[in-house]
Design a protein around this motif. Structure first.
Motif, PDB file in Angstrom:
ATOM      1  N   ASP A   1      37.695 124.099-144.222  1.00  8.93           N
ATOM      2  CA  ASP A   1      38.965 123.965-143.501  1.00  8.93           C
ATOM      3  C   ASP A   1      39.444 122.528-143.427  1.00  8.93           C
ATOM      4  OD1 ASP A   1      36.975 123.082-141.854  1.00  8.93           O
ATOM      5  OD2 ASP A   1      37.662 124.149-140.068  1.00  8.93           O
ATOM      6  N   GLY A   2      38.871 121.651-144.254  1.00  9.41           N
ATOM      7  CA  GLY A   2      39.270 120.252-144.277  1.00  9.41           C
ATOM      8  C   GLY A   2      39.292 119.712-145.695  1.00  9.41           C
ATOM      9  N   PHE A   3      38.870 118.463-145.845  1.00 10.30           N
ATOM     10  CA  PHE A   3      38.933 117.790-147.144  1.00 10.30           C
ATOM     11  C   PHE A   3      37.690 116.923-147.329  1.00 10.30           C
ATOM     12  CE2 PHE A   3      43.162 118.642-145.615  1.00 10.30           C
ATOM     13  CZ  PHE A   3      43.808 119.177-146.712  1.00 10.30           C
ATOM     14  N   VAL A   4      37.298 116.754-148.575  1.00  9.32           N
ATOM     15  CA  VAL A   4      36.177 115.889-148.927  1.00  9.32           C
ATOM     16  C   VAL A   4      36.630 114.945-150.033  1.00  9.32           C
ATOM     17  CG1 VAL A   4      34.400 117.557-148.270  1.00  9.32           C
ATOM     18  CG2 VAL A   4      35.294 117.559-150.610  1.00  9.32           C
ATOM     19  N   GLY A   5      35.842 113.880-150.227  1.00 10.76           N
ATOM     20  CA  GLY A   5      36.184 112.960-151.292  1.00 10.76           C
ATOM     21  C   GLY A   5      34.982 112.166-151.773  1.00 10.76           C
ATOM     22  N   VAL A   6      35.063 111.705-153.009  1.00 16.81           N
ATOM     23  CA  VAL A   6      34.101 110.757-153.559  1.00 16.81           C
ATOM     24  C   VAL A   6      34.865 109.459-153.792  1.00 16.81           C
ATOM     25  CG1 VAL A   6      32.478 112.399-154.532  1.00 16.81           C
ATOM     26  CG2 VAL A   6      34.468 111.744-155.874  1.00 16.81           C
ATOM     27  N   PHE A   7      34.316 108.367-153.287  1.00 14.34           N
ATOM     28  CA  PHE A   7      35.065 107.129-153.169  1.00 14.34           C
ATOM     29  C   PHE A   7      34.351 105.982-153.867  1.00 14.34           C
ATOM     30  CE2 PHE A   7      36.236 109.892-149.747  1.00 14.34           C
ATOM     31  CZ  PHE A   7      37.606 109.712-149.598  1.00 14.34           C
ATOM     32  N   ARG A   8      35.131 105.198-154.603  1.00 14.21           N
ATOM     33  CA  ARG A   8      34.589 103.979-155.194  1.00 14.21           C
ATOM     34  C   ARG A   8      34.487 102.917-154.106  1.00 14.21           C
ATOM     35  NH1 ARG A   8      36.547 100.297-160.419  1.00 14.21           N
ATOM     36  NH2 ARG A   8      35.316  98.463-159.856  1.00 14.21           N
ATOM     37  N   GLY A   9      33.264 102.557-153.758  1.00 16.54           N
ATOM     38  CA  GLY A   9      33.033 101.524-152.765  1.00 16.54           C
ATOM     39  C   GLY A   9      32.518 100.261-153.425  1.00 16.54           C
TER      40      GLY A   9
ATOM     41  N   ARG B   1      29.648  94.373-151.020  1.00 17.82           N
ATOM     42  CA  ARG B   1      29.839  92.941-150.835  1.00 17.82           C
ATOM     43  C   ARG B   1      29.110  92.103-151.877  1.00 17.82           C
ATOM     44  NH1 ARG B   1      32.243  91.267-146.130  1.00 17.82           N
ATOM     45  NH2 ARG B   1      32.760  92.924-144.655  1.00 17.82           N
ATOM     46  N   ASP B   2      28.172  92.722-152.597  1.00 12.22           N
ATOM     47  CA  ASP B   2      27.531  92.001-153.694  1.00 12.22           C
ATOM     48  C   ASP B   2      28.294  92.154-155.007  1.00 12.22           C
ATOM     49  OD1 ASP B   2      26.989  94.621-154.370  1.00 12.22           O
ATOM     50  OD2 ASP B   2      24.806  94.427-154.294  1.00 12.22           O
ATOM     51  N   GLY B   3      29.434  92.842-154.956  1.00  8.91           N
ATOM     52  CA  GLY B   3      30.279  93.001-156.126  1.00  8.91           C
ATOM     53  C   GLY B   3      29.978  94.203-156.982  1.00  8.91           C
ATOM     54  N   VAL B   4      28.957  95.001-156.598  1.00  6.33           N
ATOM     55  CA  VAL B   4      28.571  96.175-157.379  1.00  6.33           C
ATOM     56  C   VAL B   4      29.213  97.416-156.761  1.00  6.33           C
ATOM     57  CG1 VAL B   4      26.653  97.582-158.213  1.00  6.33           C
ATOM     58  CG2 VAL B   4      26.403  95.089-158.036  1.00  6.33           C
ATOM     59  N   SER B   5      29.806  98.256-157.607  1.00  2.00           N
ATOM     60  CA  SER B   5      30.442  99.494-157.142  1.00  2.00           C
ATOM     61  C   SER B   5      29.459 100.650-157.140  1.00  2.00           C
ATOM     62  CB  SER B   5      31.623  99.856-158.050  1.00  2.00           C
ATOM     63  OG  SER B   5      32.703  98.988-157.837  1.00  2.00           O
TER      64      SER B   5
ATOM     65  N   PHE C   1      17.700 109.393-158.520  1.00  2.00           N
ATOM     66  CA  PHE C   1      18.194 108.959-159.827  1.00  2.00           C
ATOM     67  C   PHE C   1      19.552 108.290-159.629  1.00  2.00           C
ATOM     68  CE2 PHE C   1      19.623 110.356-164.327  1.00  2.00           C
ATOM     69  CZ  PHE C   1      19.175 109.155-164.866  1.00  2.00           C
ATOM     70  N   GLN C   2      19.521 107.056-159.161  1.00  2.00           N
ATOM     71  CA  GLN C   2      20.745 106.327-158.877  1.00  2.00           C
ATOM     72  C   GLN C   2      21.267 105.614-160.123  1.00  2.00           C
ATOM     73  OE1 GLN C   2      21.474 107.812-155.698  1.00  2.00           O
ATOM     74  NE2 GLN C   2      22.570 105.864-155.645  1.00  2.00           N
ATOM     75  N   PRO C   3      22.569 105.647-160.366  1.00  2.00           N
ATOM     76  CA  PRO C   3      23.129 104.817-161.432  1.00  2.00           C
ATOM     77  C   PRO C   3      23.039 103.342-161.057  1.00  2.00           C
ATOM     78  CG  PRO C   3      24.876 105.872-160.175  1.00  2.00           C
ATOM     79  CD  PRO C   3      23.592 106.444-159.672  1.00  2.00           C
ATOM     80  N   ILE C   4      22.978 102.472-162.057  1.00  2.00           N
ATOM     81  CA  ILE C   4      22.951 101.036-161.804  1.00  2.00           C
ATOM     82  C   ILE C   4      24.232 100.602-161.104  1.00  2.00           C
ATOM     83  CG2 ILE C   4      22.896  98.767-162.914  1.00  2.00           C
ATOM     84  CD1 ILE C   4      21.186 100.028-165.113  1.00  2.00           C
ATOM     85  N   TYR C   5      25.333 101.148-161.544  1.00  2.00           N
ATOM     86  CA  TYR C   5      26.621 101.004-160.860  1.00  2.00           C
ATOM     87  C   TYR C   5      27.417 102.255-161.178  1.00  2.00           C
ATOM     88  CZ  TYR C   5      28.290  99.593-165.517  1.00  2.00           C
ATOM     89  OH  TYR C   5      28.573  99.556-166.857  1.00  2.00           O
ATOM     90  N   ALA C   6      28.457 102.511-160.399  1.00  2.00           N
ATOM     91  CA  ALA C   6      29.300 103.688-160.625  1.00  2.00           C
ATOM     92  C   ALA C   6      30.680 103.403-160.054  1.00  2.00           C
ATOM     93  CB  ALA C   6      28.688 104.924-159.975  1.00  2.00           C
TER      94      ALA C   6
END
Length: 339
Positions: A57-65, A68-72, A102-107
């Motif tokens: 009944d709402g909304f979800v999202g995936v966000f590019r953050g 502060r170290d410059g990595v997304s 299993f984390q990506p190095i950046y995304a």
């Protein structure tokens, strides 16, 4: 102009603002833009180029953050109205198919698309070069990464919201290992989200100044009775750097490598302070839409100057009429894209 209808579930609770009096553009901005400002989380400097969709009944999202170290990295958020967002404080903890971290190095630059009963997130990551990462979820409580669909170098992956002729279909933009100064949109198919083939060219840059350098996929294509409505980004190289604008096209329903109509004019370009001024100035980068079949309303979510998230509105009829009015699809656009 003929009437166009959206083929999708109704979404009466989507955000909306009526077109302002005197507005002559085919798309108009949310008056309270940007909807996400700087420093939204303790360790995140900026959220931008992000994707949202309805859920329960709402909304979800995936966000590019951008940390502060410059990595997304990719962060998860929820909202009641798709305008005011609550974010999980930590980046999404992806796992492999055996359940191990299993984390990506950046995304960065994620999209979010539902196909059948599964939600898929796509983003650009490192796979010995810029490549496409994909994860799946059914409940947004766990995200399982699956095989990378393509070799490096590739960006701007966008999955279609349903199978076509029994196959998953994905847009992408092959590139190089730098900040690519070229790029066309291609399409690929898969029976299982692991093995991809039947690659076709969809469309490339044109002589129109706003998309004269490169183009790339944006929001997941919207199904209509006239074809797939595709919002994409086009880039021009000016004496003061790149400028990213939003374009629109209609693709064939059964053979989406065929472009039926393509708008010669942009539908949104940097004009407001939050689009012109930021970490990377002069950027409107489309990533998602919300849309309602009952009214034909469309809300486009786009990254602004690599610093903010904005929303702009249109209707299926208004954007379709605008595309047809300024249609400049070439014979190559209209072909199967196979050589």
């Amino acid at each position: 102009m003929s009437e166009i209808k959206l083929i999708c579930p109704p979404l009466p609770n989507m955000p909306w603002q009526d077109k302002p009096a005197g507005c002559t553009a085919p798309m108009w901005r949310h008056t309270e833009n940007p909807i996400i400002g700087r420093n939204p989380l303790p360790n995140v400097a900026r959220i931008f180029n992000s994707a949202v969709m309805p859920y329960e009944d709402g909304f979800v999202g995936v966000f590019r953050g951008e940390q502060r170290d410059g990595v997304s990295h990719i962060y998860f958020g929820t909202s009641r109205d798709a305008l005011h967002w609550d974010f999980e404080p930590d980046k999404i903890p992806f796992t492999d198919e055996s359940g191990k971290p299993f984390q990506p190095i950046y995304a960065y630059d994620p999209r979010l698309v539902k196909v059948d009963d599964t939600y898929y997130a796509m983003w650009c990551q490192d796979m010995y070069g810029a490549a496409i990462g994909v994860a799946k979820t059914k409940d947004f409580k766990s995200f399982t990464r699956i095989e990378n669909p393509f070799l490096p170098y590739n960006r701007n992956a966008v999955l279609f919201p349903r199978k076509i002729n029994g196959n998953f279909v994905m847009l992408s933009r092959p590139c190089d290992n730098g900040h690519t100064a070229f790029g066309d949109i291609f399409i690929s198919e898969s029976p299982d989200m692991q093995f991809w083939g039947r690659h076709r060219h969809v469309m490339g840059r044109t002589s129109c100044w706003w998309e004269g350098l490169k183009i790339g996929g944006g929001a997941a294509p919207i199904e209509t009775d006239k074809g797939w409505l595709m919002f994409y980004h086009g880039v021009v190289n000016t004496c003061n750097g790149y400028v990213y604008s939003v374009g629109a096209a209609i693709l064939d329903l059964d053979e989406p490598s065929k472009v039926l109509h393509r708008c010669a004019s942009y539908i949104l370009t940097p004009e407001e302070w939050y689009e012109e001024r930021g970490f990377v100035p002069n950027v409107c980068f489309p990533c998602a839409t919300l849309h309602d079949s009952e009214t034909g309303r469309i809300a486009l979510y786009y990254g602004c100057a690599d610093s903010y998230v904005g929303v702009a509105y249109t209707t299926a009829q208004e954007i379709y009429d605008y595309i047809l009015k300024y249609d400049h699809a070439s014979e190559d656009d209209k072909s199967l894209g196979r050589r």
